[in-house]
Enzyme design. Structure first.
Site, PDB file in Angstrom:
ATOM      1  N   GLU A 253       0.790  -0.902  -0.050  1.00  0.00           N
ATOM      2  CA  GLU A 253      -0.527   0.315   0.361  1.00  0.00           C
ATOM      3  C   GLU A 253       1.139   1.729  -0.277  1.00  0.00           C
ATOM      4  O   GLU A 253       1.447   1.477   0.941  1.00  0.00           O
ATOM      5  CB  GLU A 253      -0.937   0.117   1.000  1.00  0.00           C
ATOM      6  CG  GLU A 253      -1.803  -0.958   1.308  1.00  0.00           C
ATOM      7  CD  GLU A 253      -3.392  -0.898   0.071  1.00  0.00           C
ATOM      8  OE1 GLU A 253      -2.892  -0.084  -0.331  1.00  0.00           O
ATOM      9  OE2 GLU A 253      -4.148  -2.401   0.394  1.00  0.00           O
ATOM     10  N   CYS A 287      -2.535   9.063   2.862  1.00  0.00           N
ATOM     11  CA  CYS A 287      -2.166   8.347   1.542  1.00  0.00           C
ATOM     12  C   CYS A 287      -3.455   9.001   0.615  1.00  0.00           C
ATOM     13  O   CYS A 287      -2.994   8.577  -0.720  1.00  0.00           O
ATOM     14  CB  CYS A 287      -2.263   6.754   1.626  1.00  0.00           C
ATOM     15  SG  CYS A 287      -2.974   5.908   1.652  1.00  0.00           S
TER      16      CYS A 287
END
Length: 500
Positions: A253, A287
């Site tokens: 990720e 993010c």
């Protein structure tokens, strides 16, 4: 304050007073504690060895029983949500509401995993051979290494750990060296749950502390079949070859350079709220933070003016104080990175509003900033690079195809969204030829994902998926088994191999 919080969570003063890893709060730069790093000379491998032993015992426990341990852990999180959420704020700098929300994510994923513990299903497949039954089954994989980042210091671990545990795996957690205290506290809560559970194997969940070298050693260990790592694209590119060299699995990720398209038909008030939270929440250190905003030329001037007004009224300050919406950046390096990006943007034709350091006199050892709006003439190089700070680049567009091209015109592919009341635009955006991201939203911002949906992205975001749908399969190994209950031995594909 931090001593009381740590004590409530079960972390002793001795555990956070004699280590080599100094932990400072981004709120004011004050020292929160000192944590002992694990030695790369044998200590990491020793913990991996314990994890292997724990796994061999845990995989034999029925999955619904494994789910009971996760349920008990979720109850510990419920009882200690306020304390752990406050510790997240103290150590990571996000506002208290976001700290509490992060712990709620942990609770939610525990609930999700408990239900999943009774649904780890396989398939029965029709065999072409008479008297045969063919099955696809899923078995526990092994020790799972979790490498997490500072911005979500506990939730990301929980996304992985809750699923891994019900799948029959043990877990080894390497938190960010910037946020080791929350990891210690979470481990203590897990240990409380394990005591109530009664017979959880020793070493089922472990924490290893330290910097990059420790993470690399965990990634290189052949006894850890899966490494789930969250962080920058640079980190992922360094880690992936290490895991691949031993033919291990990676769940990555990585970076997100997320965009929003605001169409002519958009509800601007709705878009304005979504933009503000997504762009400045967690001081731009998510993010899924909104970094690129493409606004149709017919509403561009109006929306930008409204955003500047909103930005001017945002309360920047101590994230523990009521009413604060933007806390500090994690450290000086983050501040320097933001200032460098703004300088590049100006050099590339950008018009910058905001972005200066804030509250320096009050907090000389911390780094608060005014969120920045940068009006750009084109999607230049600085826009295509993810800067982990509250910078919102804004660019007008003239037609939907142009907006979609700009949205997809970066190497990252995590989250995306469009604000429109035009059904055709909405459907095109989520179609195969639309957004190339792992997450595509309509009339909702790019951040604030729910655990019910698989989270992750494409391209340099790494391709991993956590939570939701069938992401549990990442933590298991697939086995195809065929049982012959006949008295003959027919071969597949009709092959004749007569030895008599």
């Amino acid at each position: 304050m931090v001593a009381d919080v740590l004590k409530a969570l079960g972390v002793s003063a001795e555990e956070v007073s004699r280590g080599d890893l100094i932990v400072r709060s981004p709120i004011d730069g004050a020292e929160l504690g000192r944590v002992k790093s694990d030695s790369p000379d044998g200590e990491v491998d020793l913990k991996v060895g314990w994890s292997v032993i724990a796994f061999k015992e845990w995989r034999e426990v029925p999955a619904p029983r494994r789910g009971e341990l996760v349920r008990l852990f979720g109850e510990e999180l419920r009882a200690n949500k306020e304390a752990l959420g406050r510790l997240v704020t103290l150590e990571a700098g996000k506002i208290l509401q976001e700290g509490l929300g992060e712990v709620q994510e942990m609770i939610d994923i525990c609930d999700f995993a408990v239900g999943l513990s009774r649904q780890l299903y396989g398939l029965t497949i029709a065999s072409e051979r008479p008297g045969h039954r063919m099955m696809e089954t899923w078995h526990p994989l092994g020790p799972v290494g979790v490498i997490s980042a500072f911005n979500f210091p506990v939730a990301v671990w929980a996304w992985n750990a809750a699923l891994a545990l019900v799948c029959g795996d043990s877990v080894i957690w390497k938190p960010s060296e910037k946020t080791p205290l929350t990891a210690l506290a979470t481990q203590k809560l897990f240990e409380r749950a394990a005591v109530k559970f009664g017979n959880a194997p020793k070493g089922l969940s472990q924490v290893i502390q330290g910097g990059r070298v420790i993470g690399e050693q965990l990634a290189a260990n052949p006894h850890v079949p899966l490494i789930s790592a969250t962080g920058s694209t640079r980190m992922g590119k360094a880690l992936a070859p290490v895991v691949a060299a031993r033919l291990g699995r990676s769940l990555l990720e990585l970076g997100g350079n997320n965009a929003m398209i605001v169409a002519p038909s958009a509800d601007l008030k709705l878009a304005e709220r979504a933009i503000t939270f997504a762009a400045v929440g967690t001081a731009g250190q998510r993010c899924t933070t909104l970094r690129r905003l493409f606004v149709h030329e017919s509403v561009h001037e109006k929306l930008v003016a409204r955003l500047k007004t909103v930005y001017g009224a945002i309360k920047i300050g101590n994230p523990l104080e009521t009413g604060t919406l933007v806390g500090p950046l994690i450290d000086k390096a983050a501040f320097d990175g933001m200032q460098n990006a703004l300088s590049q943007a100006k050099a590339q034709g950008g018009k910058v509003t905001g972005g200066a350091r804030a509250l320096e006199a009050q907090y000389p050892n911390a780094h608060y900033v005014q969120p920045a709006i940068v009006e750009m003439p084109t999607q230049s190089e600085v826009m295509r690079h993810e800067t982990f700070a509250p910078i919102l680049y804004v660019l007008p567009y003239s037609n939907f195809d142009e907006a979609l091209r700009l949205q997809n015109g970066v190497v990252q592919g995590l989250s995306s969204c469009i604000f429109t009341r035009d059904m055709q635009e909405a459907e095109r955006f989520v179609a195969a030829a639309g957004s190339d991201c792992g997450i595509a939203n309509v009339n909702i911002g790019p951040s604030g994902a729910e655990i019910g949906g698989a989270f992750g992205g494409e391209k340099e975001t790494g391709g991993g998926r956590e939570s939701g749908s069938d992401s549990w399969k990442a933590y298991m190994r697939r086995q195809t088994a065929t049982v012959n209950y006949s008295n003959a031995l027919p071969l597949a594909q009709g092959i004749k191999f007569d030895t008599e």
